[in-house]
Design a protein around this motif. Structure first.
Motif, PDB file in Angstrom:
ATOM      1  N   LYS A  88       0.825  -1.208   0.000  1.00 45.53           N
ATOM      2  CA  LYS A  88       0.000   0.000   0.000  1.00 45.53           C
ATOM      3  C   LYS A  88       0.867   1.269   0.000  1.00 45.53           C
ATOM      4  O   LYS A  88       0.579   2.256  -0.686  1.00 45.53           O
ATOM      5  CB  LYS A  88      -0.870  -0.032   1.257  1.00 45.53           C
ATOM      6  CG  LYS A  88      -1.917   1.018   1.340  1.00 45.53           C
ATOM      7  CD  LYS A  88      -2.747   0.806   2.592  1.00 45.53           C
ATOM      8  CE  LYS A  88      -3.864   1.819   2.679  1.00 45.53           C
ATOM      9  NZ  LYS A  88      -4.655   1.638   3.899  1.00 45.53           N
ATOM     10  N   GLU A  89       1.962   1.227   0.784  1.00 46.90           N
ATOM     11  CA  GLU A  89       2.770   2.431   0.973  1.00 46.90           C
ATOM     12  C   GLU A  89       3.520   2.873  -0.284  1.00 46.90           C
ATOM     13  O   GLU A  89       4.046   3.982  -0.333  1.00 46.90           O
ATOM     14  CB  GLU A  89       3.759   2.234   2.134  1.00 46.90           C
ATOM     15  CG  GLU A  89       4.832   1.155   1.962  1.00 46.90           C
ATOM     16  CD  GLU A  89       4.387  -0.253   2.366  1.00 46.90           C
ATOM     17  OE1 GLU A  89       3.176  -0.541   2.305  1.00 46.90           O
ATOM     18  OE2 GLU A  89       5.273  -1.072   2.713  1.00 46.90           O
ATOM     19  N   ARG A  90       3.577   2.010  -1.324  1.00 47.10           N
ATOM     20  CA  ARG A  90       4.292   2.383  -2.553  1.00 47.10           C
ATOM     21  C   ARG A  90       3.359   2.992  -3.603  1.00 47.10           C
ATOM     22  O   ARG A  90       3.803   3.418  -4.653  1.00 47.10           O
ATOM     23  CB  ARG A  90       4.989   1.166  -3.176  1.00 47.10           C
ATOM     24  CG  ARG A  90       5.837   0.359  -2.204  1.00 47.10           C
ATOM     25  CD  ARG A  90       7.254   0.873  -2.058  1.00 47.10           C
ATOM     26  NE  ARG A  90       7.984   0.095  -1.082  1.00 47.10           N
ATOM     27  CZ  ARG A  90       8.630   0.591  -0.027  1.00 47.10           C
ATOM     28  NH1 ARG A  90       8.661   1.886   0.190  1.00 47.10           N
ATOM     29  NH2 ARG A  90       9.258  -0.197   0.808  1.00 47.10           N
ATOM     30  N   PHE A  91       2.033   2.977  -3.354  1.00 49.16           N
ATOM     31  CA  PHE A  91       1.078   3.495  -4.349  1.00 49.16           C
ATOM     32  C   PHE A  91       0.819   4.976  -4.105  1.00 49.16           C
ATOM     33  O   PHE A  91       0.524   5.380  -2.974  1.00 49.16           O
ATOM     34  CB  PHE A  91      -0.260   2.749  -4.252  1.00 49.16           C
ATOM     35  CG  PHE A  91      -0.237   1.380  -4.858  1.00 49.16           C
ATOM     36  CD1 PHE A  91      -0.818   1.143  -6.094  1.00 49.16           C
ATOM     37  CD2 PHE A  91       0.374   0.323  -4.199  1.00 49.16           C
ATOM     38  CE1 PHE A  91      -0.793  -0.130  -6.658  1.00 49.16           C
ATOM     39  CE2 PHE A  91       0.404  -0.946  -4.749  1.00 49.16           C
ATOM     40  CZ  PHE A  91      -0.176  -1.171  -5.981  1.00 49.16           C
ATOM     41  N   SER A  92       0.901   5.797  -5.176  1.00 50.85           N
ATOM     42  CA  SER A  92       0.544   7.207  -5.004  1.00 50.85           C
ATOM     43  C   SER A  92      -0.974   7.392  -5.126  1.00 50.85           C
ATOM     44  O   SER A  92      -1.533   8.333  -4.585  1.00 50.85           O
ATOM     45  CB  SER A  92       1.294   8.088  -6.009  1.00 50.85           C
ATOM     46  OG  SER A  92       1.160   7.544  -7.283  1.00 50.85           O
ATOM     47  N   ASP A  93      -1.657   6.464  -5.857  1.00 53.36           N
ATOM     48  CA  ASP A  93      -3.103   6.577  -6.046  1.00 53.36           C
ATOM     49  C   ASP A  93      -3.808   5.465  -5.244  1.00 53.36           C
ATOM     50  O   ASP A  93      -3.709   4.281  -5.603  1.00 53.36           O
ATOM     51  CB  ASP A  93      -3.414   6.446  -7.546  1.00 53.36           C
ATOM     52  CG  ASP A  93      -4.898   6.563  -7.847  1.00 53.36           C
ATOM     53  OD1 ASP A  93      -5.701   6.570  -6.885  1.00 53.36           O
ATOM     54  OD2 ASP A  93      -5.246   6.637  -9.036  1.00 53.36           O
ATOM     55  N   PRO A  94      -4.534   5.806  -4.155  1.00 50.30           N
ATOM     56  CA  PRO A  94      -5.189   4.781  -3.328  1.00 50.30           C
ATOM     57  C   PRO A  94      -6.169   3.904  -4.117  1.00 50.30           C
ATOM     58  O   PRO A  94      -6.357   2.734  -3.796  1.00 50.30           O
ATOM     59  CB  PRO A  94      -5.939   5.593  -2.269  1.00 50.30           C
ATOM     60  CG  PRO A  94      -5.421   6.981  -2.339  1.00 50.30           C
ATOM     61  CD  PRO A  94      -4.786   7.173  -3.682  1.00 50.30           C
ATOM     62  N   LEU A  95      -6.786   4.464  -5.179  1.00 47.81           N
ATOM     63  CA  LEU A  95      -7.738   3.677  -5.970  1.00 47.81           C
ATOM     64  C   LEU A  95      -7.031   2.545  -6.712  1.00 47.81           C
ATOM     65  O   LEU A  95      -7.562   1.442  -6.856  1.00 47.81           O
ATOM     66  CB  LEU A  95      -8.473   4.577  -6.974  1.00 47.81           C
ATOM     67  CG  LEU A  95      -9.486   5.531  -6.353  1.00 47.81           C
ATOM     68  CD1 LEU A  95     -10.094   6.436  -7.416  1.00 47.81           C
ATOM     69  CD2 LEU A  95     -10.580   4.750  -5.625  1.00 47.81           C
ATOM     70  N   GLU A  96      -5.814   2.813  -7.172  1.00 46.84           N
ATOM     71  CA  GLU A  96      -5.016   1.777  -7.852  1.00 46.84           C
ATOM     72  C   GLU A  96      -4.719   0.636  -6.883  1.00 46.84           C
ATOM     73  O   GLU A  96      -4.773  -0.538  -7.244  1.00 46.84           O
ATOM     74  CB  GLU A  96      -3.699   2.377  -8.369  1.00 46.84           C
ATOM     75  CG  GLU A  96      -3.840   3.271  -9.594  1.00 46.84           C
ATOM     76  CD  GLU A  96      -4.408   2.520 -10.796  1.00 46.84           C
ATOM     77  OE1 GLU A  96      -3.886   1.442 -11.125  1.00 46.84           O
ATOM     78  OE2 GLU A  96      -5.410   2.992 -11.385  1.00 46.84           O
ATOM     79  N   TYR A  97      -4.409   1.004  -5.634  1.00 47.09           N
ATOM     80  CA  TYR A  97      -4.139  -0.022  -4.612  1.00 47.09           C
ATOM     81  C   TYR A  97      -5.397  -0.863  -4.365  1.00 47.09           C
ATOM     82  O   TYR A  97      -5.338  -2.096  -4.310  1.00 47.09           O
ATOM     83  CB  TYR A  97      -3.660   0.639  -3.310  1.00 47.09           C
ATOM     84  CG  TYR A  97      -3.601  -0.332  -2.156  1.00 47.09           C
ATOM     85  CD1 TYR A  97      -2.627  -1.330  -2.106  1.00 47.09           C
ATOM     86  CD2 TYR A  97      -4.539  -0.283  -1.119  1.00 47.09           C
ATOM     87  CE1 TYR A  97      -2.588  -2.246  -1.060  1.00 47.09           C
ATOM     88  CE2 TYR A  97      -4.502  -1.191  -0.073  1.00 47.09           C
ATOM     89  CZ  TYR A  97      -3.527  -2.166  -0.041  1.00 47.09           C
ATOM     90  OH  TYR A  97      -3.490  -3.081   0.980  1.00 47.09           O
ATOM     91  N   GLU A  98      -6.552  -0.202  -4.227  1.00 50.04           N
ATOM     92  CA  GLU A  98      -7.810  -0.908  -3.956  1.00 50.04           C
ATOM     93  C   GLU A  98      -8.113  -1.944  -5.039  1.00 50.04           C
ATOM     94  O   GLU A  98      -8.619  -3.024  -4.765  1.00 50.04           O
ATOM     95  CB  GLU A  98      -8.975   0.088  -3.847  1.00 50.04           C
ATOM     96  CG  GLU A  98      -8.958   0.928  -2.582  1.00 50.04           C
ATOM     97  CD  GLU A  98      -9.017   0.104  -1.290  1.00 50.04           C
ATOM     98  OE1 GLU A  98      -9.794  -0.869  -1.240  1.00 50.04           O
ATOM     99  OE2 GLU A  98      -8.248   0.414  -0.354  1.00 50.04           O
ATOM    100  N   LYS A  99      -7.765  -1.612  -6.291  1.00 49.80           N
ATOM    101  CA  LYS A  99      -8.058  -2.505  -7.418  1.00 49.80           C
ATOM    102  C   LYS A  99      -7.315  -3.838  -7.315  1.00 49.80           C
ATOM    103  O   LYS A  99      -7.789  -4.860  -7.766  1.00 49.80           O
ATOM    104  CB  LYS A  99      -7.654  -1.817  -8.740  1.00 49.80           C
ATOM    105  CG  LYS A  99      -8.774  -1.028  -9.391  1.00 49.80           C
ATOM    106  CD  LYS A  99      -8.560  -0.770 -10.865  1.00 49.80           C
ATOM    107  CE  LYS A  99      -7.243  -0.142 -11.207  1.00 49.80           C
ATOM    108  NZ  LYS A  99      -7.133   0.494 -12.489  1.00 49.80           N
TER     109      LYS A  99
END
Ligand code: CP
Length: 305
Positions: free
Chosen positions: A229-240
């Protein structure tokens, strides 16, 4: 002659294949025959600018079990970095107090920089999405211990292959052996081209997949990873992608007898708790192996073996 004496460990490529195998042998010796207080009078500094449980505490355990002292901090906020002190000033200061620095930092390349300015050796305990070489050493140790060899294995890497520094370091080390790689990830988290290029240059076979349930029967090692999670700048991309692969006990039904499931940990949801009691689950033993391997690395760099 100990070729690792006073040497920094920033990338797994800093050590030759012979040096790596010698370290694995030393770790094995330390596991079967604990060496006593060989770090008496030695001080190791552990500078953790990013969170850690296993790496920091297994280094601490390794040093203390060998009779050494360990100093440091577990978060940047408790150091003078929070007042604006530079990494260089921090390293130059801490090197006055210690014989060896272990450092985890979020910025890729920070460990290399620290090793260049430091008068004492530096061990990289993870720099951003780049490298985590001591994790690789304990992964190699775990693979050799469970398979009896590092040669000719079918290694599955599953999950976040883009940001996962542990898979990057492990790939580089295993590409010195006759490994077949199967990379399982969503398209957003594929193994970066630079690592695939290394494999192509070395003539190592690799395959990319979106799923592993139909092919897991071929695996000797399944190396699961957390989507970070900590490497994603876009939280929506992580959720996917966060729960895209979950290993269940039933998935292991038709797998090879020698298969072992590894994970650098921490896990979130990618290995169901119902796998934990399966004899093929090896991730907690893997974490224990970190103590023996880190003892071997420290003792070799501090030249006390
Ligand atoms: N494997 C690993 O690096 O775990 P920690 O983040 O807990 O140190």
């Amino acid at each position: 002659m100990n070729s690792l004496a006073n040497k920094s460990l920033v990338s797994i490529n800093d050590f030759t294949q012979e040096e790596i195998e010698r370290l694995l042998d030393t770790a094995s010796l330390f596991e079967s025959n604990p060496p006593g207080k060989i770090l008496d009078n030695k001080v190791v500094a552990a500078l953790f600018f990013e969170p850690s449980t296993r790496t920091r505490l297994s280094f601490e355990s390794a040093v203390k079990r060998l009779g050494g002292k360990i100093i440091g901090f577990a978060e940047a906020g408790s150091s003078s970095v929070s007042k604006g002190e530079s990494l260089k000033d921090t390293i130059l200061t801490v090197s006055n107090y210690s014989d060896l620095i272990v450092m985890r930092h979020s910025i890729e390349g920070s460990a290399r920089y620290a090793s260049e300015v430091s008068p004492v050796p530096v061990i990289n305990a993870g720099d951003g999405a780049n490298q985590h070489p001591t994790q690789t050493m304990l992964d190699l140790y775990s693979i050799r211990k469970t398979q009896g060899t590092l040669d000719g294995l079918n290694i599955f890497m599953v999950g976040d292959l883009k940001y996962g520094r542990t898979v990057h370091s492990l790939l580089m080390a295993l590409s010195n052996y006759n490994t077949t790689f199967n990379f399982v990830s969503p398209s957003e988290l594929r193994m970066p081209d630079e690592y695939k290029l290394i494999l192509e240059k070395r003539g190592i076979k690799y395959y990319e997949h979106d799923d592993f349930t139909d092919i897991i029967s071929r695996a000797d090692i399944v190396y699961m990873t957390r989507v970070q999670k900590e490497r994603f700048s876009d939280p929506l991309e992580y959720e996917k992608v966060k729960n895209i692969y979950v290993l269940h006990n039933e998935t292991l039904e038709n797998t090879k007898e020698n298969l072992r499931i590894l994970h650098p940990l921490p896990r979130v949801n990618e290995i169901d708790r119902d796998v934990d009691d399966n004899p093929k689950a090896y991730y907690f033993e893997q974490a224990l192996n970190g103590v023996f391997v880190r003892q071997a690395i420290i003792a070799s760099i501090l030249d006390v073996i």
